[in-house]
Design a protein around this motif. Structure first.
Motif, PDB file in Angstrom:
ATOM      1  N   PHE A  60       0.747  -1.215   0.069  1.00 20.78           N
ATOM      2  CA  PHE A  60       0.224   0.089  -0.053  1.00 20.78           C
ATOM      3  C   PHE A  60       0.928   1.217   0.041  1.00 20.78           C
ATOM      4  N   TYR A  61       0.227   2.259  -0.480  1.00 18.70           N
ATOM      5  CA  TYR A  61       1.313   3.671  -0.463  1.00 18.70           C
ATOM      6  C   TYR A  61       0.055   4.762  -0.448  1.00 18.70           C
ATOM      7  N   ARG A  62       0.500   5.883   0.057  1.00 18.87           N
ATOM      8  CA  ARG A  62      -0.077   6.994   0.024  1.00 18.87           C
ATOM      9  C   ARG A  62       0.604   8.351   0.037  1.00 18.87           C
ATOM     10  N   HIS A  63       0.657   9.230  -0.840  1.00 16.20           N
ATOM     11  CA  HIS A  63       1.235  10.281  -1.180  1.00 16.20           C
ATOM     12  C   HIS A  63       0.580  11.199  -0.153  1.00 16.20           C
ATOM     13  N   GLY A  64       1.610  12.451   0.148  1.00 15.99           N
ATOM     14  CA  GLY A  64       1.175  13.434   1.236  1.00 15.99           C
ATOM     15  C   GLY A  64       1.615  13.036   2.529  1.00 15.99           C
ATOM     16  N   SER A  65       1.096  13.948   3.469  1.00 14.28           N
ATOM     17  CA  SER A  65       1.473  14.067   4.869  1.00 14.28           C
ATOM     18  C   SER A  65       1.257  12.713   5.544  1.00 14.28           C
ATOM     19  N   ALA A  66       2.024  12.308   6.730  1.00 24.47           N
ATOM     20  CA  ALA A  66       1.944  11.160   7.468  1.00 24.47           C
ATOM     21  C   ALA A  66       0.754  11.276   8.507  1.00 24.47           C
ATOM     22  N   PHE A  67      -0.026   9.940   8.659  1.00 26.39           N
ATOM     23  CA  PHE A  67      -1.031   9.833   9.568  1.00 26.39           C
ATOM     24  C   PHE A  67      -0.467   9.865  11.124  1.00 26.39           C
ATOM     25  N   PRO A  68      -0.936  10.181  12.110  1.00 25.55           N
ATOM     26  CA  PRO A  68      -0.329  10.025  13.290  1.00 25.55           C
ATOM     27  C   PRO A  68      -0.084   8.741  13.589  1.00 25.55           C
ATOM     28  N   VAL A  69       1.076   8.348  14.612  1.00 27.40           N
ATOM     29  CA  VAL A  69       1.265   6.823  14.539  1.00 27.40           C
ATOM     30  C   VAL A  69       0.218   6.184  15.311  1.00 27.40           C
ATOM     31  N   LYS A  70      -0.712   6.749  16.054  1.00 27.23           N
ATOM     32  CA  LYS A  70      -1.907   6.082  16.633  1.00 27.23           C
ATOM     33  C   LYS A  70      -2.853   5.551  15.684  1.00 27.23           C
ATOM     34  N   GLU A  71      -3.052   6.431  14.696  1.00 24.65           N
ATOM     35  CA  GLU A  71      -3.944   5.831  13.594  1.00 24.65           C
ATOM     36  C   GLU A  71      -3.446   4.776  12.602  1.00 24.65           C
ATOM     37  N   ILE A  72      -2.067   4.804  12.661  1.00 25.79           N
ATOM     38  CA  ILE A  72      -1.400   3.530  11.946  1.00 25.79           C
ATOM     39  C   ILE A  72      -1.695   2.407  12.700  1.00 25.79           C
ATOM     40  N   LEU A  73      -1.414   2.584  13.788  1.00 25.90           N
ATOM     41  CA  LEU A  73      -1.586   1.408  14.751  1.00 25.90           C
ATOM     42  C   LEU A  73      -3.068   0.822  15.103  1.00 25.90           C
ATOM     43  N   SER A  74      -3.950   1.801  14.853  1.00 30.78           N
ATOM     44  CA  SER A  74      -5.544   1.525  14.863  1.00 30.78           C
ATOM     45  C   SER A  74      -5.477   0.748  13.421  1.00 30.78           C
ATOM     46  N   GLU A 149      11.743   7.620  10.031  1.00 30.82           N
ATOM     47  CA  GLU A 149      11.601   8.572   9.104  1.00 30.82           C
ATOM     48  C   GLU A 149      10.081   8.910   9.150  1.00 30.82           C
ATOM     49  N   TYR A 150       9.375   7.783   9.478  1.00 31.65           N
ATOM     50  CA  TYR A 150       7.888   7.845   9.511  1.00 31.65           C
ATOM     51  C   TYR A 150       7.606   8.677  10.768  1.00 31.65           C
ATOM     52  N   PHE A 151       8.278   8.534  11.953  1.00 35.03           N
ATOM     53  CA  PHE A 151       7.960   9.187  13.349  1.00 35.03           C
ATOM     54  C   PHE A 151       8.246  10.709  12.983  1.00 35.03           C
ATOM     55  N   ARG A 155       2.154  13.658  12.351  1.00 34.49           N
ATOM     56  CA  ARG A 155       1.673  14.880  12.880  1.00 34.49           C
ATOM     57  C   ARG A 155       1.408  14.714  14.580  1.00 34.49           C
ATOM     58  N   GLN A 156       1.503  13.563  15.149  1.00 33.75           N
ATOM     59  CA  GLN A 156       1.361  13.584  16.399  1.00 33.75           C
ATOM     60  C   GLN A 156       2.713  13.384  17.253  1.00 33.75           C
ATOM     61  N   ASN A 157       3.352  14.239  17.458  1.00 37.64           N
ATOM     62  CA  ASN A 157       4.603  14.227  17.920  1.00 37.64           C
ATOM     63  C   ASN A 157       4.859  14.066  19.253  1.00 37.64           C
ATOM     64  N   ASP A 158       3.712  14.072  19.947  1.00 44.51           N
ATOM     65  CA  ASP A 158       3.618  14.009  21.450  1.00 44.51           C
ATOM     66  C   ASP A 158       3.360  12.593  22.004  1.00 44.51           C
ATOM     67  N   PHE A 159       3.067  11.617  21.002  1.00 45.68           N
ATOM     68  CA  PHE A 159       2.501  10.035  21.272  1.00 45.68           C
ATOM     69  C   PHE A 159       3.552   9.541  22.211  1.00 45.68           C
ATOM     70  N   MET A 160       3.010   9.195  23.183  1.00 44.79           N
ATOM     71  CA  MET A 160       3.814   8.314  23.956  1.00 44.79           C
ATOM     72  C   MET A 160       3.911   6.756  23.782  1.00 44.79           C
ATOM     73  N   LEU A 161       4.982   6.158  23.651  1.00 46.01           N
ATOM     74  CA  LEU A 161       5.232   4.787  23.308  1.00 46.01           C
ATOM     75  C   LEU A 161       4.967   3.817  24.272  1.00 46.01           C
ATOM     76  N   PRO A 162       3.997   2.818  24.149  1.00 49.00           N
ATOM     77  CA  PRO A 162       3.492   2.045  25.356  1.00 49.00           C
ATOM     78  C   PRO A 162       4.960   1.017  25.655  1.00 49.00           C
ATOM     79  N   ASP A 163       4.746   0.440  27.086  1.00 45.94           N
ATOM     80  CA  ASP A 163       5.743  -0.479  27.299  1.00 45.94           C
ATOM     81  C   ASP A 163       6.352  -1.495  26.367  1.00 45.94           C
ATOM     82  N   GLU A 164       5.288  -1.797  25.673  1.00 49.80           N
ATOM     83  CA  GLU A 164       5.712  -3.028  24.890  1.00 49.80           C
ATOM     84  C   GLU A 164       6.452  -2.529  23.505  1.00 49.80           C
ATOM     85  N   ALA A 165       6.382  -1.423  23.234  1.00 45.76           N
ATOM     86  CA  ALA A 165       7.033  -0.778  21.938  1.00 45.76           C
ATOM     87  C   ALA A 165       8.786  -0.847  22.334  1.00 45.76           C
TER      88      ALA A 165
END
Length: 203
Positions: A60-74, A149-151, A155-165
């Motif tokens: 899959f691919y998508r041009h343009g800005s990156a989704f927040p990491v939380k949306e990618i995990l979702s 590079e994705y991080f 757009r959600q630079n304040d995303f807190m990594l869970p302990d499992e990451a």
């Protein structure tokens, strides 16, 4: 005509595919894999484009800005749920499907594209790097891998990594690549899809 755009590369790969192929008759195996890949595509709530299906993986691919990491995990969580639900329909008749799962690689960079007749192909360093990352040292079969590079682009630079990451850097033939991976088969993780209500979003 060649085109270069910055964007997201999102590869979903079936873990255990090679073993499954060796243990399953061709006709039945191809029908099962086709159905499993369709379940992943049907769960594509973020409307990624499909470049190609590469045997046991979907590029899959998508041009343009990156989704927040939380949306990618979702998004991955939704695909994993759809995959597991489809898998249940085969387990009784084909017990060798029980070890199948999926993993995700997400990268960001310049995505080139060119046409060969009626076919459109992606190319470029970012595309090569994303494919290299499928061959990593992670010792689990169900995970989401998101590159540095994705991080840096999301757009959600304040995303807190869970302990499992876990944050990792590995040396490949293309360069040293750094990523964070999120295991999805070591117990319950936060329900990202529930938080974002992506399950109710149309494709």
């Amino acid at each position: 005509m060649n085109e270069d755009h910055r964007g997201t590369i999102f590869i979903v790969d079936i873990s255990g595919y090679s073993k499954f192929v060796t243990e399953t008759e061709n006709e039945a195996g191809s029908l099962i894999v086709c159905s499993l890949l369709e379940s992943i595509i049907d769960a594509n709530r973020l409307s990624f484009n499909i470049s190609e299906i590469e045997g046991d993986a979907i590029l899959f691919y998508r041009h343009g800005s990156a989704f927040p990491v939380k949306e990618i995990l979702s998004q991955f969580e939704l695909m994993l749920e759809a995959f597991k639900n489809r898998l249940k329909t085969f387990k009784e008749s084909f017990p060798q499907t029980s070890f199948l799962s999926i993993k995700l690689v997400v990268h960001y960079g310049v995505i080139g594209r060119f046409a060969v007749g009626s076919y459109s192909k992606l190319f470029g360093q970012a595309v090569v790097e994303a494919h290299r990352l499928l061959k990593n040292g992670i010792d689990t079969h169900t995970y989401a891998l998101i590159t540095k590079e994705y991080f840096n682009e999301q757009r959600q630079n304040d995303f807190m990594l869970p302990d499992e990451a876990t944050e990792v850097c590995e040396l490949y033939d293309v360069d040293r690549l750094c990523y964070t991976y999120f295991p999805f088969n070591t117990g319950p993780l936060p329900l990202y899809a529930q938080d974002l209500n992506l399950g109710q979003t149309g494709t």
